[in-house]
Design a protein around this motif. Structure first.
Motif, PDB file in Angstrom:
ATOM      1  N   LEU A 129       0.846  -1.188   0.000  1.00 55.67           N
ATOM      2  CA  LEU A 129       0.000   0.000   0.000  1.00 55.67           C
ATOM      3  C   LEU A 129       0.881   1.237   0.000  1.00 55.67           C
ATOM      4  N   ASP A 130       0.334   2.335  -0.454  1.00 51.84           N
ATOM      5  CA  ASP A 130       1.053   3.612  -0.450  1.00 51.84           C
ATOM      6  C   ASP A 130       0.687   4.366   0.823  1.00 51.84           C
ATOM      7  N   TRP A 131       1.657   4.515   1.723  1.00 48.94           N
ATOM      8  CA  TRP A 131       1.425   5.131   3.032  1.00 48.94           C
ATOM      9  C   TRP A 131       1.947   6.562   3.030  1.00 48.94           C
ATOM     10  N   ILE A 132       1.108   7.483   3.446  1.00 49.83           N
ATOM     11  CA  ILE A 132       1.475   8.897   3.569  1.00 49.83           C
ATOM     12  C   ILE A 132       1.427   9.249   5.045  1.00 49.83           C
ATOM     13  N   ASP A 133       2.555   9.757   5.564  1.00 48.12           N
ATOM     14  CA  ASP A 133       2.664  10.080   6.990  1.00 48.12           C
ATOM     15  C   ASP A 133       2.638  11.600   7.161  1.00 48.12           C
ATOM     16  N   LEU A 192       2.058  20.731  -5.566  1.00 47.72           N
ATOM     17  CA  LEU A 192       2.082  19.283  -5.362  1.00 47.72           C
ATOM     18  C   LEU A 192       0.667  18.778  -5.594  1.00 47.72           C
ATOM     19  N   ALA A 193       0.377  18.385  -6.811  1.00 49.25           N
ATOM     20  CA  ALA A 193      -1.005  18.226  -7.242  1.00 49.25           C
ATOM     21  C   ALA A 193      -1.539  16.801  -7.176  1.00 49.25           C
ATOM     22  N   THR A 194      -0.669  15.829  -6.887  1.00 49.65           N
ATOM     23  CA  THR A 194      -1.080  14.431  -6.970  1.00 49.65           C
ATOM     24  C   THR A 194      -0.595  13.644  -5.757  1.00 49.65           C
ATOM     25  N   PRO A 195      -1.156  12.448  -5.534  1.00 49.09           N
ATOM     26  CA  PRO A 195      -0.624  11.590  -4.478  1.00 49.09           C
ATOM     27  C   PRO A 195       0.854  11.264  -4.667  1.00 49.09           C
ATOM     28  N   ARG A 196       1.268  11.069  -5.918  1.00 51.74           N
ATOM     29  CA  ARG A 196       2.682  10.780  -6.146  1.00 51.74           C
ATOM     30  C   ARG A 196       3.562  11.934  -5.682  1.00 51.74           C
ATOM     31  N   ASP A 197       3.111  13.166  -5.892  1.00 54.38           N
ATOM     32  CA  ASP A 197       3.878  14.322  -5.421  1.00 54.38           C
ATOM     33  C   ASP A 197       4.059  14.271  -3.912  1.00 54.38           C
ATOM     34  N   LEU A 198       3.005  13.908  -3.183  1.00 55.52           N
ATOM     35  CA  LEU A 198       3.109  13.816  -1.729  1.00 55.52           C
ATOM     36  C   LEU A 198       4.075  12.712  -1.318  1.00 55.52           C
ATOM     37  N   LEU A 199       3.996  11.567  -1.985  1.00 51.32           N
ATOM     38  CA  LEU A 199       4.885  10.454  -1.649  1.00 51.32           C
ATOM     39  C   LEU A 199       6.341  10.808  -1.931  1.00 51.32           C
ATOM     40  N   SER A 203       9.346  11.140   0.783  1.00 49.96           N
ATOM     41  CA  SER A 203      10.598  10.400   0.638  1.00 49.96           C
ATOM     42  C   SER A 203      11.802  11.330   0.718  1.00 49.96           C
ATOM     43  N   SER A 204      11.692  12.495   0.084  1.00 45.00           N
ATOM     44  CA  SER A 204      12.796  13.453   0.124  1.00 45.00           C
ATOM     45  C   SER A 204      13.058  13.935   1.538  1.00 45.00           C
ATOM     46  N   ARG A 205      12.001  14.201   2.269  1.00 43.19           N
ATOM     47  CA  ARG A 205      12.167  14.678   3.639  1.00 43.19           C
ATOM     48  C   ARG A 205      12.795  13.603   4.519  1.00 43.19           C
ATOM     49  N   LYS A 206      12.373  12.345   4.326  1.00 48.04           N
ATOM     50  CA  LYS A 206      12.968  11.255   5.103  1.00 48.04           C
ATOM     51  C   LYS A 206      14.449  11.117   4.774  1.00 48.04           C
ATOM     52  N   TRP A 207      14.801  11.291   3.477  1.00 46.00           N
ATOM     53  CA  TRP A 207      16.203  11.192   3.090  1.00 46.00           C
ATOM     54  C   TRP A 207      17.023  12.296   3.713  1.00 46.00           C
ATOM     55  N   LEU A 208      16.472  13.500   3.731  1.00 49.88           N
ATOM     56  CA  LEU A 208      17.197  14.619   4.334  1.00 49.88           C
ATOM     57  C   LEU A 208      17.406  14.407   5.827  1.00 49.88           C
ATOM     58  N   ARG A 209      16.448  13.716   6.472  1.00 51.20           N
ATOM     59  CA  ARG A 209      16.557  13.426   7.898  1.00 51.20           C
ATOM     60  C   ARG A 209      17.437  12.213   8.146  1.00 51.20           C
ATOM     61  N   GLY A 210      17.817  11.516   7.084  1.00 49.90           N
ATOM     62  CA  GLY A 210      18.658  10.343   7.228  1.00 49.90           C
ATOM     63  C   GLY A 210      17.928   9.136   7.748  1.00 49.90           C
ATOM     64  N   SER A 211      16.597   9.056   7.470  1.00 47.63           N
ATOM     65  CA  SER A 211      15.833   7.907   7.932  1.00 47.63           C
ATOM     66  C   SER A 211      15.160   7.213   6.771  1.00 47.63           C
TER      67      SER A 211
END
Length: 211
Positions: A129-133, A192-199, A203-211
């Motif tokens: 599933l595609d999970w958005i946090d 950010l117009a689509t679900p893919r944009d949010l995902l 992902s980018s934010r998690k990468w910047l946080r190193g997680s």
């Protein structure tokens, strides 16, 4: 491995033929179109209730979910189940309600984690599933509010959203759904117009946080 193959018979828990048929029907649904606009998308907001499992850990005891469809939150489009003596039946019903839509939670390590553990325990595997946090995503959408992760009650208070009962998975899901509507408004302002944009933003934010 595709979505359906994760529920094919194997070494996991025995699932009744009737429940397996329902799982097969859900697995046969088309994958979500993540490039469609938010207001053409059905999102499902999920919140979990947990209790002690007797080994100093937590287990899923009940789950609430509510849908946002075409940007609208409709109270009738909701789901609640206690796992009780029929956890497999409750979890299959949840998957039928989700129907492969993007899933929104606040605090995925808890909510996604405990739901996926229950799926593995009672159904034998975990669907893709595609999970958005929103805990991760909100600081990117509203950086003027906070530069880092914040508790759910902080975000709800920031936008005047009532938190009616923290002990109810369904009422918590309604609160998170309202926060997701705020997130969609902020996403639109940032293009950010689509679900893919949010995902991808998540992902980018998690990468910047190193997680």
């Amino acid at each position: 491995m595709n979505w359906l193959s994760r529920f094919l018979p194997g070494g996991g828990p025995a699932v009744s033929p009737a429940l397996q048929g329902e799982l097969d029907a859900v697995a046969a649904l088309p994958a979500p179109e993540l490039t469609r606009a938010h207001y053409e998308t059905r999102y499902v907001i999920v919140n979990a209730e947990a209790g002690a499992d007797g080994s100093s850990g937590k287990q899923l005891t009940a789950i609430g979910a509510v849908a946002i469809n075409q940007g609208l939150l409709r109270p009738a489009d909701a789901f609640y189940a206690q796992l009780g003596n029929n956890p497999a039946e409750a979890l299959v019903a949840l998957l039928k309600f989700i129907a492969r839509a993007p899933v929104v939670v606040f605090n995925a390590p808890f909510n996604q984690g405990i739901v996926e553990r229950a799926l593995e325990q009672h159904l034998g595997s975990v669907p893709e599933l595609d999970w958005i946090d929103l805990m991760v995503l909100m600081p990117s959408l509203y950086p003027e509010r906070t530069a880092g992760l914040a508790r759910m009650d902080v975000w709800l208070a920031a936008f005047g959203i009532d938190r009616l009962d923290q002990r109810s998975a369904l009422l918590e899901a309604y609160a998170v759904a309202q926060l997701h509507q705020v997130a969609l408004a902020g996403a639109g302002l940032q293009g950010l117009a689509t679900p893919r944009d949010l995902l991808e933003t998540q992902s980018s934010r998690k990468w910047l946080r190193g997680s």
